[in-house]
Design a protein around this motif. Structure first.
Motif, PDB file in Angstrom:
ATOM      1  N   ILE A 105       0.802  34.862 -23.317  1.00  0.00           N
ATOM      2  CA  ILE A 105       1.897  35.500 -22.594  1.00  0.00           C
ATOM      3  C   ILE A 105       2.924  34.431 -22.242  1.00  0.00           C
ATOM      4  CG2 ILE A 105       2.513  36.880 -20.573  1.00  0.00           C
ATOM      5  CD1 ILE A 105      -0.445  37.778 -20.492  1.00  0.00           C
ATOM      6  N   TYR A 106       4.190  34.737 -22.447  1.00  0.00           N
ATOM      7  CA  TYR A 106       5.229  33.729 -22.221  1.00  0.00           C
ATOM      8  C   TYR A 106       6.497  34.390 -21.700  1.00  0.00           C
ATOM      9  CZ  TYR A 106       7.019  35.452 -26.699  1.00  0.00           C
ATOM     10  OH  TYR A 106       7.505  36.255 -27.707  1.00  0.00           O
ATOM     11  N   ALA A 107       7.386  33.558 -21.143  1.00  0.00           N
ATOM     12  CA  ALA A 107       8.667  34.053 -20.638  1.00  0.00           C
ATOM     13  C   ALA A 107       9.667  32.907 -20.609  1.00  0.00           C
ATOM     14  CB  ALA A 107       8.514  34.642 -19.241  1.00  0.00           C
ATOM     15  N   PRO A 108      10.900  33.120 -21.068  1.00  0.00           N
ATOM     16  CA  PRO A 108      11.947  32.094 -20.918  1.00  0.00           C
ATOM     17  C   PRO A 108      12.246  31.881 -19.436  1.00  0.00           C
ATOM     18  CG  PRO A 108      12.604  33.825 -22.471  1.00  0.00           C
ATOM     19  CD  PRO A 108      11.391  34.313 -21.766  1.00  0.00           C
ATOM     20  N   VAL A 109      12.462  30.637 -19.047  1.00  0.00           N
ATOM     21  CA  VAL A 109      12.765  30.327 -17.648  1.00  0.00           C
ATOM     22  C   VAL A 109      13.973  29.400 -17.586  1.00  0.00           C
ATOM     23  CG1 VAL A 109      10.438  30.667 -16.749  1.00  0.00           C
ATOM     24  CG2 VAL A 109      11.066  28.458 -17.688  1.00  0.00           C
ATOM     25  N   ASP A 110      14.736  29.556 -16.530  1.00  0.00           N
ATOM     26  CA  ASP A 110      15.901  28.705 -16.305  1.00  0.00           C
ATOM     27  C   ASP A 110      15.444  27.304 -15.899  1.00  0.00           C
ATOM     28  OD1 ASP A 110      18.916  28.467 -15.741  1.00  0.00           O
ATOM     29  OD2 ASP A 110      17.988  27.820 -13.851  1.00  0.00           O
ATOM     30  N   ILE A 111      16.048  26.284 -16.487  1.00  0.00           N
ATOM     31  CA  ILE A 111      15.626  24.902 -16.224  1.00  0.00           C
ATOM     32  C   ILE A 111      15.805  24.540 -14.752  1.00  0.00           C
ATOM     33  CG2 ILE A 111      16.119  22.487 -16.727  1.00  0.00           C
ATOM     34  CD1 ILE A 111      16.855  23.248 -19.538  1.00  0.00           C
ATOM     35  N   GLY A 112      16.952  24.901 -14.192  1.00  0.00           N
ATOM     36  CA  GLY A 112      17.209  24.569 -12.791  1.00  0.00           C
ATOM     37  C   GLY A 112      16.217  25.236 -11.857  1.00  0.00           C
ATOM     38  N   ALA A 113      15.966  26.531 -12.080  1.00  0.00           N
ATOM     39  CA  ALA A 113      15.028  27.259 -11.227  1.00  0.00           C
ATOM     40  C   ALA A 113      13.618  26.706 -11.363  1.00  0.00           C
ATOM     41  CB  ALA A 113      15.048  28.742 -11.586  1.00  0.00           C
ATOM     42  N   MET A 114      13.250  26.306 -12.579  1.00  0.00           N
ATOM     43  CA  MET A 114      11.911  25.764 -12.800  1.00  0.00           C
ATOM     44  C   MET A 114      11.753  24.414 -12.111  1.00  0.00           C
ATOM     45  SD  MET A 114       9.218  26.902 -14.246  1.00  0.00           S
ATOM     46  CE  MET A 114       7.586  26.192 -14.052  1.00  0.00           C
ATOM     47  N   ASN A 115      12.787  23.604 -12.139  1.00  0.00           N
ATOM     48  CA  ASN A 115      12.725  22.314 -11.461  1.00  0.00           C
ATOM     49  C   ASN A 115      12.559  22.484  -9.956  1.00  0.00           C
ATOM     50  OD1 ASN A 115      12.897  20.669 -13.730  1.00  0.00           O
ATOM     51  ND2 ASN A 115      15.146  20.691 -13.727  1.00  0.00           N
ATOM     52  N   VAL A 116      13.241  23.487  -9.402  1.00  0.00           N
ATOM     53  CA  VAL A 116      13.105  23.761  -7.974  1.00  0.00           C
ATOM     54  C   VAL A 116      11.675  24.182  -7.648  1.00  0.00           C
ATOM     55  CG1 VAL A 116      13.818  25.303  -6.107  1.00  0.00           C
ATOM     56  CG2 VAL A 116      15.532  24.346  -7.660  1.00  0.00           C
ATOM     57  N   ALA A 117      11.095  25.050  -8.503  1.00  0.00           N
ATOM     58  CA  ALA A 117       9.731  25.514  -8.270  1.00  0.00           C
ATOM     59  C   ALA A 117       8.731  24.372  -8.362  1.00  0.00           C
ATOM     60  CB  ALA A 117       9.376  26.615  -9.270  1.00  0.00           C
ATOM     61  N   LEU A 118       8.892  23.518  -9.363  1.00  0.00           N
ATOM     62  CA  LEU A 118       7.959  22.403  -9.536  1.00  0.00           C
ATOM     63  C   LEU A 118       8.088  21.368  -8.424  1.00  0.00           C
ATOM     64  CD1 LEU A 118       8.125  21.830 -13.406  1.00  0.00           C
ATOM     65  CD2 LEU A 118       6.350  22.984 -12.086  1.00  0.00           C
ATOM     66  N   SER A 119       9.221  21.386  -7.725  1.00  0.00           N
ATOM     67  CA  SER A 119       9.420  20.454  -6.615  1.00  0.00           C
ATOM     68  C   SER A 119       8.914  21.020  -5.292  1.00  0.00           C
ATOM     69  CB  SER A 119      10.909  20.115  -6.487  1.00  0.00           C
ATOM     70  OG  SER A 119      11.387  19.523  -7.682  1.00  0.00           O
ATOM     71  N   GLY A 120       8.289  22.189  -5.344  1.00  0.00           N
ATOM     72  CA  GLY A 120       7.749  22.793  -4.133  1.00  0.00           C
ATOM     73  C   GLY A 120       8.543  23.969  -3.630  1.00  0.00           C
ATOM     74  N   GLY A 121       9.607  24.393  -4.364  1.00  0.00           N
ATOM     75  CA  GLY A 121      10.385  25.556  -3.965  1.00  0.00           C
ATOM     76  C   GLY A 121       9.619  26.848  -4.192  1.00  0.00           C
ATOM     77  N   ASP A 122      10.173  27.946  -3.689  1.00  0.00           N
ATOM     78  CA  ASP A 122       9.519  29.248  -3.797  1.00  0.00           C
ATOM     79  C   ASP A 122       9.581  29.751  -5.238  1.00  0.00           C
ATOM     80  OD1 ASP A 122       8.443  31.726  -3.512  1.00  0.00           O
ATOM     81  OD2 ASP A 122       9.823  32.422  -1.960  1.00  0.00           O
ATOM     82  N   PRO A 123       8.440  29.880  -5.927  1.00  0.00           N
ATOM     83  CA  PRO A 123       8.465  30.339  -7.328  1.00  0.00           C
ATOM     84  C   PRO A 123       8.776  31.814  -7.478  1.00  0.00           C
ATOM     85  CG  PRO A 123       6.200  30.050  -6.591  1.00  0.00           C
ATOM     86  CD  PRO A 123       7.074  29.559  -5.477  1.00  0.00           C
ATOM     87  N   ASP A 124       8.749  32.573  -6.372  1.00  0.00           N
ATOM     88  CA  ASP A 124       9.033  34.008  -6.464  1.00  0.00           C
ATOM     89  C   ASP A 124      10.482  34.286  -6.843  1.00  0.00           C
ATOM     90  OD1 ASP A 124       6.454  34.636  -5.835  1.00  0.00           O
ATOM     91  OD2 ASP A 124       6.829  34.938  -3.698  1.00  0.00           O
ATOM     92  N   TYR A 125      11.354  33.292  -6.707  1.00  0.00           N
ATOM     93  CA  TYR A 125      12.761  33.496  -7.018  1.00  0.00           C
ATOM     94  C   TYR A 125      13.115  33.039  -8.433  1.00  0.00           C
ATOM     95  CZ  TYR A 125      13.662  34.865  -2.235  1.00  0.00           C
ATOM     96  OH  TYR A 125      13.664  35.545  -1.040  1.00  0.00           O
ATOM     97  N   VAL A 126      12.102  32.679  -9.210  1.00  0.00           N
ATOM     98  CA  VAL A 126      12.329  32.370 -10.620  1.00  0.00           C
ATOM     99  C   VAL A 126      12.231  33.676 -11.400  1.00  0.00           C
ATOM    100  CG1 VAL A 126      11.535  31.070 -12.619  1.00  0.00           C
ATOM    101  CG2 VAL A 126      11.372  30.064 -10.347  1.00  0.00           C
ATOM    102  N   ALA A 127      13.325  34.095 -12.022  1.00  0.00           N
ATOM    103  CA  ALA A 127      13.353  35.375 -12.734  1.00  0.00           C
ATOM    104  C   ALA A 127      12.527  35.281 -14.014  1.00  0.00           C
ATOM    105  CB  ALA A 127      14.787  35.773 -13.059  1.00  0.00           C
ATOM    106  N   LEU A 128      11.686  36.303 -14.241  1.00  0.00           N
ATOM    107  CA  LEU A 128      10.808  36.320 -15.411  1.00  0.00           C
ATOM    108  C   LEU A 128      10.868  37.661 -16.113  1.00  0.00           C
ATOM    109  CD1 LEU A 128       7.512  34.687 -14.049  1.00  0.00           C
ATOM    110  CD2 LEU A 128       9.173  33.637 -15.574  1.00  0.00           C
TER     111      LEU A 128
END
Length: 734
Positions: free
Chosen positions: A632-655
């Motif tokens: 299972i896969y999904a394209p993700v925005d680079i900026g949003a992914m960087n925020v999530a990997l830095s400890g940001g809320d992953p719920d706001y990454v659109a999938l």
């Protein structure tokens, strides 16, 4: 039949059974006084006031509380609306009131609050009813004024646009919903029920009577993913008269499940695949359980299996997962498409679920739109045995509803959980159902009829894989130095949470759930492509607009493990992934999810010559067990992914997840702990979720449907071609 003494060891199921006669008497007295209202309390005449010569019609004395007294009792009411005798005496002493005055004030206050709540509920019902009526009228007017987009004349059904067909279906659904809510409103508000005539003369809303213009001669409907009529939520909970029957049924089911888990042959017959999988001898079952929970239903096929596994999970954690409907449906999302608890009859002993009893409804699926789901209305009962073993049992309650016609009845099914050292647990799982498999597609019949599609083997394999995933998520000693391994706790947590949401979204939209309706886009030869739509507006986890979900299932003459390895390998992705535009795909990060190296969460970068896709990131989770696999896969925005990997809320990454579900084509043999199909083939489901319009209010064009249809068919042809090429290379035919 049920015995009167069955419930002796299960007396803690209903809290009401602990009430004393004194409590019951107090409750009756409360009911007598609940008709009083307001804060003016009428006092009974004291001994001095009771003059026998006094006129009997003379009005009694009233006592009006002071503002201070009212404020104090209001504050106490917020903390404790039902004070006991001791509390009433203490409060009366503090406020210079008699305990009886305090009691009457609290009774009146409760009555007042109850009336306010009823008025609020009635207002809500009226508003919802009026809203549905207005929507219904609007849709009817839209259909009445529909015109042909080509000539401008009145539109025939076959000439309607994609959205206009949806309006027709939605209109029929709303009509049913209005009738239901109107009935509820009539019960509480006192108004007569409303009944609207069907705007269509073509039958009920779920009949296949709407041909799709310019696409297919095959008829179908288009539903909204996660937005169509939810049949599970229309199921009413048990009545008071049914609850004692449900309790006895649950106790009987638990006794049967324990016996079935403890005995071996001839009740259970080992399979010939050298695994721990066992199937039930129906003849021996009828001899061992001559009365059971009732006779076998006519026209249904019996399907029963037993499987054992040792999992990396604490026994109490597992009990909590099974008794929490949200955790249960998330852990088993590949099997449970939807579930809800209708009523909790008992929460069990304080601190654990010993004696917990709840009425539930659930829908079970195979990840393909070609296999109908199995929907059950059942009771779940959890009990700890004398030896410390926990037992969780389900049994259907369809027999309580004489009007219901069940395609699937759940006989006593569930598991025994035994605590092992070091946080491990041994689980013995039993699945026993009676089911009608007549609507299953031909290519899935061998798998479903064998019992592997819904049987105990699939449940324990999923549990084993998910326990490894949970252990991986909680791991703290991640070795540094391996390229691409995410070692920061925040980054791992965000990436795993994001992947979990992606998998849940994929699984909830790939099966034949009654929550959405598929439309077939091809009617002559080849593999049918099924589509559905949904509109996303305020969901931060999905891009806003119109999303089209498309899926198709087909057979491949290759073992499931080979198909899984081919699809998850980034080096072979360019052979089938059209969206990556044949660019180079490179894994830049991964998180291991179990013993199998194929079970992992990966972050992929696509280096494409296309500037719009250059450096696009893809989040991917691949997982495999002995009954099936997913990629299972999904394209993700680079900026949003960087925020999530830095400890940001992953719920706001659109999938918008897409991917594959891979199953064996039937019962087969085990090799390296993996079940291969009966003929060595695989059943592959391909599913896409694609944003076709970023404006949620716009109309979906048939051109968008055609594009998605072509995309998924092209992907299927590429996969078939690549598999055939690899087979030729393996056989030495170059």
């Amino acid at each position: 039949m049920f015995q009167p003494n069955m419930f002796e060891n299960h007396h803690n199921l209903l809290d009401t059974s602990h009430r004393t006669s004194e409590n019951n008497f107090d409750m009756l007295k409360d009911d007598d006084h609940d008709s009083k209202s307001g804060t003016d309390i009428m006092e009974a005449a004291s001994g001095d006031d009771q003059d026998p010569n006094q006129h009997p019609n003379k009005k009694k004395r009233y006592h009006r509380h002071t503002q201070h007294q009212i404020q104090e009792m209001e504050a106490f009411f917020k903390e404790c609306p039902h004070p006991d005798d001791k509390q009433r005496k203490e409060l009366g002493r503090r406020l210079s009131l008699e305990p009886l005055q305090v009691k009457f004030w609290f009774q009146n206050k409760r009555t007042q609050m109850k009336a306010q709540h009823e008025r609020f509920d009635n207002t809500q019902l009226r508003n919802e009813n009026e809203k549905l009526r207005a929507e219904n009228i609007r849709y009817k007017e839209a259909l009445a004024n529909a015109t042909c987009p080509n000539c401008g004349g009145p539109a025939a059904i076959g000439e309607m646009s994609f959205d206009e067909q949806q309006l027709r279906i939605e209109n029929a659904r709303l009509r049913e919903e209005i009738d239901r809510i109107s009935g509820i409103a009539a019960k509480y508000v006192g108004k007569p029920t409303l009944s609207y005539p069907d705007a269509s003369s073509h039958g009920p809303s779920r009949s296949l009577d709407l041909p799709m213009a310019n696409f297919s001669q095959q008829q179908g409907m288009v539903g909204e993913l996660f937005g169509a009529n939810d049949l599970l939520r229309s199921t009413a909970g048990p009545t008071e008269a049914e609850k004692p029957i449900i309790i006895e049924l649950a106790v009987t089911a638990m006794e049967e499940l324990i016996r079935m888990a403890q005995v071996g042959e001839p009740l259970w017959v080992p399979t010939s695949d050298n695994s721990s999988h066992e199937i039930l001898s129906e003849e021996e079952y009828l001899r061992s359980f001559p009365r059971g929970i009732g006779p076998k239903l006519m026209g249904l096929k019996s399907e029963a299996s037993r499987e054992s596994v040792v999992v990396i999970m604490n026994h109490m954690t597992l009990v909590e997962i099974l008794m929490d409907v949200n955790q249960w449906s998330n852990v088993f999302c590949g099997i449970v498409s939807r579930a809800m608890t209708l009523e909790v009859l008992s929460t069990g002993v304080a601190g654990n679920y010993n004696g917990a009893l709840q009425v539930m409804t659930a829908e079970y699926q195979v990840p393909s739109p070609l296999v109908p789901t199995r929907e059950n209305y059942f009771v779940r009962y959890c009990k700890q045995q004398a030896d410390g073993t926990w037992v969780v049992v389900d049994v259907s309650l369809d027999s309580l509803r004489s009007s219901s016609i069940s395609r699937c009845r759940r006989r006593p099914s569930g598991c025994l959980i035994q605590e092992l050292p070091n946080g491990y647990s041994k689980v013995t799982w039993i699945e026993h159902v009676e089911v009608d498999n007549g609507a299953v597609h031909d290519i899935y019949k061998a798998l479903v009829n064998s019992g592997l599609a819904f049987g105990a083997k699939r449940w324990v394999a999923t549990l084993d894989r998910q326990s490894e995933r949970l252990a991986s998520a909680m791991a703290s000693n991640i070795p540094a130095g391996d390229v691409g391994v995410i070692t920061t706790p925040e980054g791992r947590k965000s990436m795993l949470k994001l992947a979990e949401r992606m998998v849940l979204s994929f699984c909830s939209g790939v099966g034949a759930s009654t929550a959405h309706t598929w439309t077939s886009l091809s009617g002559s030869g080849g593999d049918d492509v099924r589509v559905m739509t949904r509109k996303s507006i305020d969901d931060p986890g999905r891009p806003p607009g119109i999303v089209l979900s498309a899926a198709t299932s087909f057979w491949l003459p290759v073992e499931p493990k080979q198909v899984f390895n081919f699809l998850r390998d980034e080096n072979s992705r360019s052979e089938w992934d059209i969206l990556s535009n044949c660019g180079l795909v490179q894994e830049i990060a991964h998180i291991a999810n179990g013993r199998d190296p194929g079970n992992c969460v990966s972050l992929l970068r696509v280096n494409s010559a296309n500037s719009s896709q250059s450096n696009m990131l893809i989040l991917q989770e691949s997982s495999s067990d002995s009954t099936g696999s997913y990629v299972i896969y999904a394209p993700v925005d680079i900026g949003a992914m960087n925020v999530a990997l830095s400890g940001g809320d992953p719920d706001y990454v659109a999938l918008l997840p897409s991917g594959f579900a891979i199953l064996p084509d039937g019962p087969g043999h085990y090799e390296g702990g993996v079940l291969n199909g009966g003929t060595g083939g695989s059943l592959l489901t391909v599913a896409f979720q694609i944003l076709v319009d970023s404006v949620p209010t716009s109309k979906l064009s048939l051109g968008s449907v055609a594009t998605v249809n072509s995309l998924i068919k092209c992907t299927v042809e590429r996969i078939k071609g690549a598999v055939a090429s690899n087979m030729s290379k393996t056989m030495g035919i170059l």
